[in-house]
Scaffold this motif. Structure first.
Motif, PDB file in Angstrom:
ATOM      1  N   ILE A 179       7.249  -6.419   4.592  1.00 11.92           N
ATOM      2  CA  ILE A 179       6.270  -5.339   4.692  1.00 11.92           C
ATOM      3  C   ILE A 179       5.948  -5.069   6.158  1.00 11.92           C
ATOM      4  O   ILE A 179       5.515  -5.981   6.875  1.00 11.92           O
ATOM      5  N   ASN A 180       6.149  -3.832   6.582  1.00 10.40           N
ATOM      6  CA  ASN A 180       5.859  -3.450   7.956  1.00 10.40           C
ATOM      7  C   ASN A 180       4.668  -2.497   7.989  1.00 10.40           C
ATOM      8  O   ASN A 180       4.634  -1.507   7.245  1.00 10.40           O
ATOM      9  N   LEU A 181       3.727  -2.793   8.866  1.00  9.47           N
ATOM     10  CA  LEU A 181       2.540  -1.962   8.998  1.00  9.47           C
ATOM     11  C   LEU A 181       2.734  -0.923  10.099  1.00  9.47           C
ATOM     12  O   LEU A 181       3.036  -1.273  11.234  1.00  9.47           O
ATOM     13  N   GLU A 182       2.574   0.337   9.742  1.00  8.25           N
ATOM     14  CA  GLU A 182       2.551   1.385  10.750  1.00  8.25           C
ATOM     15  C   GLU A 182       1.126   1.601  11.240  1.00  8.25           C
ATOM     16  O   GLU A 182       0.887   2.010  12.378  1.00  8.25           O
ATOM     17  N   THR A 183       0.167   1.318  10.357  1.00  6.21           N
ATOM     18  CA  THR A 183      -1.250   1.316  10.715  1.00  6.21           C
ATOM     19  C   THR A 183      -1.818  -0.036  10.306  1.00  6.21           C
ATOM     20  O   THR A 183      -1.208  -0.743   9.499  1.00  6.21           O
ATOM     21  N   GLY A 184      -2.971  -0.398  10.823  1.00  5.66           N
ATOM     22  CA  GLY A 184      -3.527  -1.717  10.527  1.00  5.66           C
ATOM     23  C   GLY A 184      -4.926  -1.646   9.968  1.00  5.66           C
ATOM     24  O   GLY A 184      -5.880  -2.096  10.600  1.00  5.66           O
ATOM     25  N   ARG A 185      -5.062  -1.080   8.785  1.00  5.23           N
ATOM     26  CA  ARG A 185      -6.384  -0.953   8.153  1.00  5.23           C
ATOM     27  C   ARG A 185      -6.750  -2.227   7.399  1.00  5.23           C
ATOM     28  O   ARG A 185      -5.874  -2.986   6.978  1.00  5.23           O
ATOM     29  N   LYS A 186      -8.046  -2.408   7.191  1.00  2.00           N
ATOM     30  CA  LYS A 186      -8.523  -3.569   6.448  1.00  2.00           C
ATOM     31  C   LYS A 186      -7.947  -3.578   5.032  1.00  2.00           C
ATOM     32  O   LYS A 186      -8.011  -2.576   4.322  1.00  2.00           O
ATOM     33  N   HIS A 187      -7.375  -4.719   4.623  1.00  2.98           N
ATOM     34  CA  HIS A 187      -6.825  -4.931   3.289  1.00  2.98           C
ATOM     35  C   HIS A 187      -5.713  -3.926   2.946  1.00  2.98           C
ATOM     36  O   HIS A 187      -5.428  -3.691   1.761  1.00  2.98           O
ATOM     37  N   GLN A 188      -5.084  -3.346   3.956  1.00  2.00           N
ATOM     38  CA  GLN A 188      -4.097  -2.284   3.721  1.00  2.00           C
ATOM     39  C   GLN A 188      -2.958  -2.707   2.801  1.00  2.00           C
ATOM     40  O   GLN A 188      -2.645  -2.012   1.820  1.00  2.00           O
ATOM     41  N   ILE A 189      -2.333  -3.839   3.095  1.00  4.13           N
ATOM     42  CA  ILE A 189      -1.205  -4.285   2.271  1.00  4.13           C
ATOM     43  C   ILE A 189      -1.668  -4.559   0.843  1.00  4.13           C
ATOM     44  O   ILE A 189      -1.024  -4.138  -0.129  1.00  4.13           O
ATOM     45  N   ARG A 190      -2.779  -5.237   0.710  1.00  4.05           N
ATOM     46  CA  ARG A 190      -3.278  -5.621  -0.606  1.00  4.05           C
ATOM     47  C   ARG A 190      -3.565  -4.397  -1.475  1.00  4.05           C
ATOM     48  O   ARG A 190      -3.209  -4.353  -2.654  1.00  4.05           O
ATOM     49  N   VAL A 191      -4.186  -3.390  -0.877  1.00  5.96           N
ATOM     50  CA  VAL A 191      -4.513  -2.173  -1.618  1.00  5.96           C
ATOM     51  C   VAL A 191      -3.257  -1.371  -1.936  1.00  5.96           C
ATOM     52  O   VAL A 191      -3.092  -0.856  -3.056  1.00  5.96           O
TER      53      VAL A 191
END
Length: 308
Positions: free
Chosen positions: A233-245
């Motif tokens: 999983i690669n994050l383009e943005t880093g929001r709180k709980h982003q991957i989990r949601v």
């Protein structure tokens, strides 16, 4: 590769230090193997682990650290007396400005109302004060308590602010591995939504741009069986709980994450690990990249015969 071994002054004890000038690009361990071919790989890994290798005066422990021509590499064969590393924390990299650790699952990044002492911040704060009581640690970013992996702290407030205020240009890569429920059908995909947090501290996902901050997550399937899937999983943005949601959004919540829809916890922890962190060093301008192994417990879920 030039060997410029230190020579002692007359009457002084010879220091057990080898110094080399890098002549070609390579990884640190590969370079060390060519610098000192009479030393075994295990010996060189040990001196790396113990902080006995310095590049241009800064200790480096990461075996795959990129070497550039012209850099000065020093190997000290006498083990230095160093502050004991915090219990349960693996310090991957440390210099005068930054510390990168491999945080275990179950450890808070910072204190909460219920837990003040058993945090990565508290342990690292005590660690740096062993060298100088005036030393401090500053939080740059966070990982959830049950998420393991790479986490970076600053040693001064200027560096902290510099990274945080230039996050998108400083951070080159943040890659996670996650075990999610069910068999993901797509080989790869991108999830885009707008996230907002409720007063109950639950993050919700919306397709309405007026409802929160834009979040972009890219994923690629690594392994799968009828019960679980292992994703990169690669994050383009880093929001709180982003991957989990976002994993909940596609109907495959992260295992062990009951807050966002998981009903299974075969590992008795959340199946999320921050595997890769790459960034431009705010002081040197150098691209620093760190990578950890996929947790063995994650991989064991995909061993033939161990499927649930």
């Amino acid at each position: 590769m030039k060997n410029t071994k230190n020579r002692p002054a007359p009457g002084k004890k010879k220091m057990k230090i080898d110094t080399f000038i890098v002549e070609k690009s390579d990884t640190l361990l590969a370079g060390l193997l060519s610098f000192v071919p009479n030393k075994s790989r295990n010996v060189l890994k040990a001196v790396l682990r113990d902080g006995q290798v310095a590049i241009d005066g800064k200790a480096v422990r990461q075996f795959d650290h990129a070497l550039r021509p012209g850099q000065r590499v020093e190997i000290s064969w006498e083990k230095k007396t160093q502050p004991q590393q915090p219990h349960g924390l693996n310090i991957v990299y440390e210099d005068q400005e930054l510390i990168v650790i491999n945080k275990p699952s179950g450890l808070l990044t910072v204190a909460t109302d219920k837990e003040k002492r058993k945090t990565a911040y508290a342990q690292l704060s005590s660690y740096v004060k062993m060298e100088n009581p005036e030393n401090k640690i500053f939080i740059i970013h966070r990982l959830d308590r049950e998420t393991s992996g790479l986490l970076m702290f600053a040693k001064n407030e200027t560096i902290k602010r510099q990274i945080q205020e230039n996050w998108t240009t400083t951070i080159d890569q943040r890659t996670y591995v996650g075990v999610v429920e069910g068999e993901v059908q797509q080989e790869e995909g991108t999830i885009i939504s707008w996230l907002h947090e409720s007063k109950a501290f639950i993050v919700y996902s919306s397709q309405n741009p007026q409802h929160g901050q834009k979040a972009i997550t890219h994923y690629k399937k690594l392994k799968t069986n009828k019960n679980f899937s292992l994703l990169q999983i690669n994050l383009e943005t880093g929001r709180k709980h982003q991957i989990r949601v976002h994993m909940q959004d596609i109907g495959h919540p992260v295992i062990g994450d009951s807050k966002y829809g998981s009903t299974q916890s075969p590992l008795r922890r959340m199946g999320l690990h921050a595997q890769v962190l790459a960034f431009t060093h705010p002081k040197t301008g150098e691209l620093c990249r760190f990578e950890t192994e996929i947790p063995k417990k994650f991989l064991q879920l995909f061993v033939v015969g161990k499927e649930r």
